[in-house]
Design an enzyme around this catalytic site. Sequence first.
Site, PDB file in Angstrom:
ATOM      1  N   ASP A  98      22.273 -43.457  53.614  1.00 52.12           N
ATOM      2  CA  ASP A  98      21.257 -43.793  52.613  1.00 52.12           C
ATOM      3  C   ASP A  98      21.252 -45.287  52.371  1.00 52.12           C
ATOM      4  O   ASP A  98      22.134 -45.995  52.854  1.00 52.12           O
ATOM      5  CB  ASP A  98      21.526 -43.025  51.305  1.00 52.12           C
ATOM      6  CG  ASP A  98      20.229 -42.642  50.600  1.00 52.12           C
ATOM      7  OD1 ASP A  98      19.381 -43.531  50.392  1.00 52.12           O
ATOM      8  OD2 ASP A  98      20.062 -41.451  50.281  1.00 52.12           O
TER       9      ASP A  98
ATOM     10  N   ALA B  94      19.057 -35.808  49.536  1.00 48.97           N
ATOM     11  CA  ALA B  94      20.433 -35.632  50.005  1.00 48.97           C
ATOM     12  C   ALA B  94      20.606 -36.157  51.428  1.00 48.97           C
ATOM     13  O   ALA B  94      21.712 -36.431  51.857  1.00 48.97           O
ATOM     14  CB  ALA B  94      20.817 -34.166  49.960  1.00 48.97           C
ATOM     15  N   LYS B  95      19.496 -36.287  52.147  1.00 51.01           N
ATOM     16  CA  LYS B  95      19.500 -36.853  53.506  1.00 51.01           C
ATOM     17  C   LYS B  95      20.563 -36.211  54.390  1.00 51.01           C
ATOM     18  O   LYS B  95      21.292 -36.886  55.110  1.00 51.01           O
ATOM     19  CB  LYS B  95      19.632 -38.373  53.454  1.00 51.01           C
ATOM     20  CG  LYS B  95      18.483 -39.039  52.675  1.00 51.01           C
ATOM     21  CD  LYS B  95      18.494 -40.550  52.789  1.00 51.01           C
ATOM     22  CE  LYS B  95      17.307 -41.219  52.115  1.00 51.01           C
ATOM     23  NZ  LYS B  95      17.275 -41.095  50.636  1.00 51.01           N
ATOM     24  N   ARG B  96      20.639 -34.898  54.348  1.00 48.12           N
ATOM     25  CA  ARG B  96      21.623 -34.165  55.118  1.00 48.12           C
ATOM     26  C   ARG B  96      21.283 -34.175  56.601  1.00 48.12           C
ATOM     27  O   ARG B  96      20.116 -34.335  56.984  1.00 48.12           O
ATOM     28  CB  ARG B  96      21.698 -32.712  54.641  1.00 48.12           C
ATOM     29  CG  ARG B  96      22.078 -32.522  53.171  1.00 48.12           C
ATOM     30  CD  ARG B  96      23.317 -33.270  52.776  1.00 48.12           C
ATOM     31  NE  ARG B  96      23.849 -32.831  51.490  1.00 48.12           N
ATOM     32  CZ  ARG B  96      24.507 -33.624  50.652  1.00 48.12           C
ATOM     33  NH1 ARG B  96      24.684 -34.906  50.920  1.00 48.12           N
ATOM     34  NH2 ARG B  96      25.007 -33.150  49.519  1.00 48.12           N
TER      35      ARG B  96
END
Lengths: 271, 271
Positions: A98, B94-96
């Site tokens: 991120d 969450a950018k999983r």
Amino acid sequence: MSFIQTLNDAWSRTQSLLCVGLDPEPAKFPAALNGRPDAIFEFCKTIVDATAPYASSFKPQIAYFAAHRAEDQLEALIAHIHEKHAGIPVILDAKRGDIGSTAEQYAKEAFERYKADAVTVNPYMGFDSIEPYLAHEGKGVIVLCRTSNAGGSDLQFLSTSDGKPLYQVVAQLAAQKWNDNGQLGLVVGATFPKEIETVRGIVGDMPLLIPGIGAQGGDVEATVRAGRTANGAGMLINSSRAIIYAGKGDDYAQAAAEAAKKTRDTINQYR
Amino acid sequence: MSFIQTLNDAWSRTQSLLCVGLDPEPAKFPAALNGRPDAIFEFCKTIVDATAPYASSFKPQIAYFAAHRAEDQLEALIAHIHEKHAGIPVILDAKRGDIGSTAEQYAKEAFERYKADAVTVNPYMGFDSIEPYLAHEGKGVIVLCRTSNAGGSDLQFLSTSDGKPLYQVVAQLAAQKWNDNGQLGLVVGATFPKEIETVRGIVGDMPLLIPGIGAQGGDVEATVRAGRTANGAGMLINSSRAIIYAGKGDDYAQAAAEAAKKTRDTINQYR
């Protein structure tokens, strides 16, 4: 102590390159743990204590804890490893990625809350998404490069304008531009031994975290020959499911220990 | 109801494209919240209630909760949004990104535990790392494409062998190969309006989550003109810090409301 020194010490002392992956799934636990509120911790702790003689690192995968509201059990597990198995580093497998201000929070989560020794991160958002982790002295940051899954090829194998596939560009960036403090490692899947060899050629002695042996089917001999450094180390070779679910009943600790010992020995045969 | 229908309803009913980003940092909270054990929840709840009249979505960033052991407060916050502001979708940022078996766990975390309406994911590991989220009917999956940070260019702007930069390949994959059920959206940063326009040209009416106005400096007019669909919608334009920290004292709810209203109105001016 630097992360690479921690790894070198662990490899040398344990004479093992095995990383035991902790992916706890309550549905696969032996019946004796049914209904226990701390079943995830108990299961993993038992696996850790049984396999520690054969492992040089542990890698808990945070999704398996988060899906079950078990962050407190993950904290307790890592504390247990540090206390009872000091010197065996913990890699928090979280694959975070991120912008800088958010990455600072993820770095706090990994290093201050969970007290992991290293964390896996995703390179898609570039260097400023990785830099905040490097501010944590002595900690390791292991960047996804060539992952072991089939879909890994969708992006990582795309050819870039200089003729190299994307994963090689990531390896070059990691080795030549992003690794000021020697804190970086790379994830390279055991399902692609030729690509491990290519990455090793690019990154020198940088530690490689290699998932994909065991349940995912990667070949141990090819992996070790492709990835070893001159001193026969440089790798965290991860096996998760094939070790932790080696036994289905009350013998699960012993079965995991035997699977870990066998995996360690097979790896050592080719170092 | 499908995620795109949820979004269309929200855009139409609220006449707003504003997504309020919830990145709670206790050090920035007004003094009145000092020492409260649920300060993160209280702060975010107050912001949510104050800005809901001007927002068509909320986007909590999970790192800001995880760094402070505040998962329970995140659960409570999302439950509060669903209860008090029904019809305003929650995007869990969450950018999983992980292999299929692990992605299933992350999908459980996002959709079953937190009850988010959509989650952000990272495309670096390819389609099989995204597919498990799509098994959750009615949920949205918003894939990183062109991120708003400076380092975003490190990989996303690399030219691939067909002459297109990587982020365009991701947009093509998302629009043409990965979107069987119409559940996908893309993240495209407001700091690059020309690239928003290019992505819009590739993906048709696919929803775009656009961070980067406000604190990150993206231009609202250029963003809206570049990203709007034929019906003047199609975008979740996110502002976090510029809204939630608009006021530093006890007036923070009112200051956030005013900042949200102003941002909504500025966006609407160019739709």
